[in-house]
Design a protein around this motif. Structure first.
Motif, mmCIF file in Angstrom:
data_model
loop_
_atom_site.group_PDB
_atom_site.id
_atom_site.type_symbol
_atom_site.label_atom_id
_atom_site.label_comp_id
_atom_site.label_asym_id
_atom_site.label_seq_id
_atom_site.Cartn_x
_atom_site.Cartn_y
_atom_site.Cartn_z
ATOM 1 N N PRO A 196 5.798 14.628 1.791
ATOM 2 C CA PRO A 196 4.614 15.483 1.746
ATOM 3 C C PRO A 196 3.166 14.594 1.386
ATOM 4 O O PRO A 196 2.955 14.068 1.456
ATOM 5 N N SER A 197 2.050 15.719 1.743
ATOM 6 C CA SER A 197 0.436 14.974 2.284
ATOM 7 C C SER A 197 0.304 13.848 0.787
ATOM 8 O O SER A 197 -0.849 13.061 1.403
ATOM 9 N N GLY A 198 1.077 14.830 -0.277
ATOM 10 C CA GLY A 198 0.270 13.375 -0.931
ATOM 11 C C GLY A 198 1.084 12.090 -1.570
ATOM 12 O O GLY A 198 0.930 11.385 -2.463
ATOM 13 N N TYR A 199 2.080 12.308 -0.444
ATOM 14 C CA TYR A 199 3.105 11.180 -0.675
ATOM 15 C C TYR A 199 2.755 10.055 0.807
ATOM 16 O O TYR A 199 3.670 9.524 0.537
ATOM 17 N N GLU A 200 2.301 10.635 1.738
ATOM 18 C CA GLU A 200 2.123 9.714 3.103
ATOM 19 C C GLU A 200 2.167 8.636 2.670
ATOM 20 O O GLU A 200 2.373 7.550 3.789
ATOM 21 N N ASP A 201 0.883 8.052 2.393
ATOM 22 C CA ASP A 201 0.679 6.884 2.391
ATOM 23 C C ASP A 201 1.471 5.834 1.585
ATOM 24 O O ASP A 201 1.430 4.423 1.755
ATOM 25 N N PHE A 202 2.135 6.696 0.396
ATOM 26 C CA PHE A 202 2.998 5.846 0.008
ATOM 27 C C PHE A 202 4.412 5.178 1.281
ATOM 28 O O PHE A 202 4.848 4.052 1.049
ATOM 29 N N LEU A 203 4.622 6.694 1.491
ATOM 30 C CA LEU A 203 5.715 6.222 2.683
ATOM 31 C C LEU A 203 5.236 5.111 3.445
ATOM 32 O O LEU A 203 5.969 4.448 4.662
ATOM 33 N N LYS A 204 4.329 5.200 3.686
ATOM 34 C CA LYS A 204 3.262 4.058 5.245
ATOM 35 C C LYS A 204 2.863 2.970 4.663
ATOM 36 O O LYS A 204 3.572 1.841 5.378
ATOM 37 N N GLU A 205 2.522 2.369 3.331
ATOM 38 C CA GLU A 205 3.190 1.697 3.025
ATOM 39 C C GLU A 205 3.745 0.872 2.622
ATOM 40 O O GLU A 205 4.208 -0.851 2.421
ATOM 41 N N LEU A 206 5.495 1.581 2.888
ATOM 42 C CA LEU A 206 6.992 1.101 2.163
ATOM 43 C C LEU A 206 6.777 0.713 3.903
ATOM 44 O O LEU A 206 7.632 -0.599 4.335
ATOM 45 N N TYR A 207 6.611 1.629 4.789
ATOM 46 C CA TYR A 207 7.502 0.764 6.623
ATOM 47 C C TYR A 207 6.352 -0.433 6.641
ATOM 48 O O TYR A 207 6.469 -1.556 6.938
ATOM 49 N N LYS A 208 5.056 -0.734 6.095
ATOM 50 C CA LYS A 208 4.097 -1.774 6.764
ATOM 51 C C LYS A 208 4.342 -2.949 6.263
ATOM 52 O O LYS A 208 4.972 -4.146 6.490
ATOM 53 N N ALA A 209 5.100 -2.410 4.792
ATOM 54 C CA ALA A 209 6.000 -3.846 3.846
ATOM 55 C C ALA A 209 7.450 -4.374 4.124
ATOM 56 O O ALA A 209 7.116 -5.690 4.678
ATOM 57 N N ARG A 210 8.358 -2.900 4.674
ATOM 58 C CA ARG A 210 8.922 -3.552 5.170
ATOM 59 C C ARG A 210 8.808 -4.128 6.437
ATOM 60 O O ARG A 210 9.436 -5.214 6.787
ATOM 61 N N ASP A 211 8.133 -4.321 7.086
ATOM 62 C CA ASP A 211 8.169 -4.869 8.580
ATOM 63 C C ASP A 211 7.405 -6.776 8.146
ATOM 64 O O ASP A 211 7.878 -7.454 8.976
ATOM 65 N N LYS A 212 6.970 -6.743 7.759
ATOM 66 C CA LYS A 212 5.948 -7.756 7.107
ATOM 67 C C LYS A 212 6.940 -9.119 6.525
ATOM 68 O O LYS A 212 6.763 -10.250 6.202
ATOM 69 N N THR A 213 8.107 -8.508 5.898
ATOM 70 C CA THR A 213 9.162 -9.362 5.406
ATOM 71 C C THR A 213 9.849 -9.858 6.422
ATOM 72 O O THR A 213 10.609 -11.156 5.625
ATOM 73 N N PHE A 214 9.651 -10.369 7.298
ATOM 74 C CA PHE A 214 10.060 -11.189 8.428
ATOM 75 C C PHE A 214 9.316 -12.238 8.425
ATOM 76 O O PHE A 214 9.869 -13.380 8.606
ATOM 77 N N ASP A 215 8.051 -12.368 7.747
ATOM 78 C CA ASP A 215 7.313 -13.469 7.732
ATOM 79 C C ASP A 215 6.608 -13.656 6.957
ATOM 80 O O ASP A 215 6.677 -15.439 6.568
ATOM 81 N N GLN A 216 7.521 -12.953 5.048
ATOM 82 C CA GLN A 216 6.737 -13.138 4.159
ATOM 83 C C GLN A 216 7.715 -13.066 2.784
ATOM 84 O O GLN A 216 8.517 -12.252 3.748
ATOM 85 N N ASP A 217 7.508 -13.740 2.019
ATOM 86 C CA ASP A 217 8.819 -13.156 0.883
ATOM 87 C C ASP A 217 8.230 -11.555 0.836
ATOM 88 O O ASP A 217 7.175 -10.938 1.072
ATOM 89 N N PRO A 218 9.936 -10.484 0.143
ATOM 90 C CA PRO A 218 9.443 -9.579 0.303
ATOM 91 C C PRO A 218 8.144 -8.976 -0.977
ATOM 92 O O PRO A 218 8.176 -9.672 -2.271
ATOM 93 N N PRO A 219 7.682 -7.823 -0.712
ATOM 94 C CA PRO A 219 6.073 -7.524 -1.635
ATOM 95 C C PRO A 219 7.408 -6.996 -2.658
ATOM 96 O O PRO A 219 6.185 -6.424 -3.575
ATOM 97 N N LEU A 220 8.564 -6.585 -2.995
ATOM 98 C CA LEU A 220 8.577 -5.982 -4.168
ATOM 99 C C LEU A 220 9.761 -6.873 -4.705
ATOM 100 O O LEU A 220 10.208 -6.179 -5.380
ATOM 101 N N ASP A 221 9.295 -7.943 -4.397
ATOM 102 C CA ASP A 221 10.913 -9.129 -5.016
ATOM 103 C C ASP A 221 10.371 -9.073 -6.571
ATOM 104 O O ASP A 221 9.854 -8.954 -6.666
ATOM 105 N N GLY A 222 11.900 -8.328 -7.230
ATOM 106 C CA GLY A 222 11.284 -9.015 -8.495
ATOM 107 C C GLY A 222 11.490 -7.930 -8.739
ATOM 108 O O GLY A 222 11.431 -7.305 -10.112
#
Length: 231
Positions: free
Chosen positions: A74-100
């Motif tokens: 939905p339009s009011g949720y798009e940015d959150f899903l985008k952040e999840l995608y970006k964060a998922r891709d970063k977990t390859f070289d960083q600690d998981p952003p939502l660890d814990g």
């Protein structure tokens, strides 16, 4: 033991998901003996703004969301899903952003669409890939059926029970289930610039398709009626 800080996030075009999760949270807060607290309730795009600090400010994230158009957020949720995608891709070289963190998802949709529950399923999968632990099975409401109220009630009961039971909320333990339960068919979606516009265009095309079918059906009915009168 300190109360778990729960963040409630919603994403909905029609307001159904928002209304349901806010009602659930309000009902919980009226109960005595809570071992958690609803720290904040916000739309997905607002949660996206503070995505990098979510695990510092909250212990649990509850998401209620639907899909829009051809399985887009939905339009009011798009940015959150985008952040999840970006964060998922970063977990390859960083600690998981939502660890814990730990999470549970309540999805809304209709089986008349091929992309039924696409955004809720994507959200559930990506939250786990970003380091969060799934502590309850995703609820999947079907507007085309007659058991949505039962699905919501079951999810509400199971999530509340887990939040009240420390043995169900042990970090590092196995998730309550895999992301593909109760089902896992998904389509990855481009949630970059213009994703909502794509969803709008696809919805417009679908509505045009329905209009063409209606016009053709009306023309056939008219011709049959005319022939019957002439006979």
């Amino acid at each position: 033991m300190a109360s778990k800080r729960v963040l409630v996030v919603y994403g909905s075009e029609s307001g159904t998901a928002k209304g349901a999760i806010k009602r659930i949270a309000a009902d919980w807060m009226k109960k005595d003996g809570l071992k958690f607290k609803i720290a904040d309730t916000m739309e997905g795009n607002d949660a996206a703004v503070q995505f990098s600090t979510l695990k510092d400010n909250y212990d649990v994230i509850l998401v209620a969301c639907s899909s829009f158009g051809d399985g887009y957020p939905p339009s009011g949720y798009e940015d959150f899903l985008k952040e999840l995608y970006k964060a998922r891709d970063k977990t390859f070289d960083q600690d998981p952003p939502l660890d814990g963190m730990q999470h549970a998802v309540l999805g809304f949709g209709s089986t008349i669409y091929e992309t039924f529950q696409n955004n809720p399923r994507l959200t559930d999968k990506l939250l786990e890939e970003c380091g969060s632990r799934r502590f309850a099975k995703r609820g999947e409401c079907d507007d085309a059926g007659d058991d949505s109220d039962k699905t919501i009630a079951t999810w509400e009961k199971e999530v509340f029970a887990a939040l009240q039971d420390p043995s169900k909320m042990v970090l590092g333990s196995a998730p309550a289930c895999k992301y593909d339960e109760p089902a896992g068919t998904i389509q990855d979606k481009d949630v970059g610039q213009g994703a909502v516009a794509k969803g709008n265009n696809e919805m417009a095309n679908y509505m045009m398709y329905l209009l063409v079918i209606f016009v053709v059906a009306l023309a056939i009915w008219y011709q049959k009626t005319k022939d019957a009168v002439s006979a």
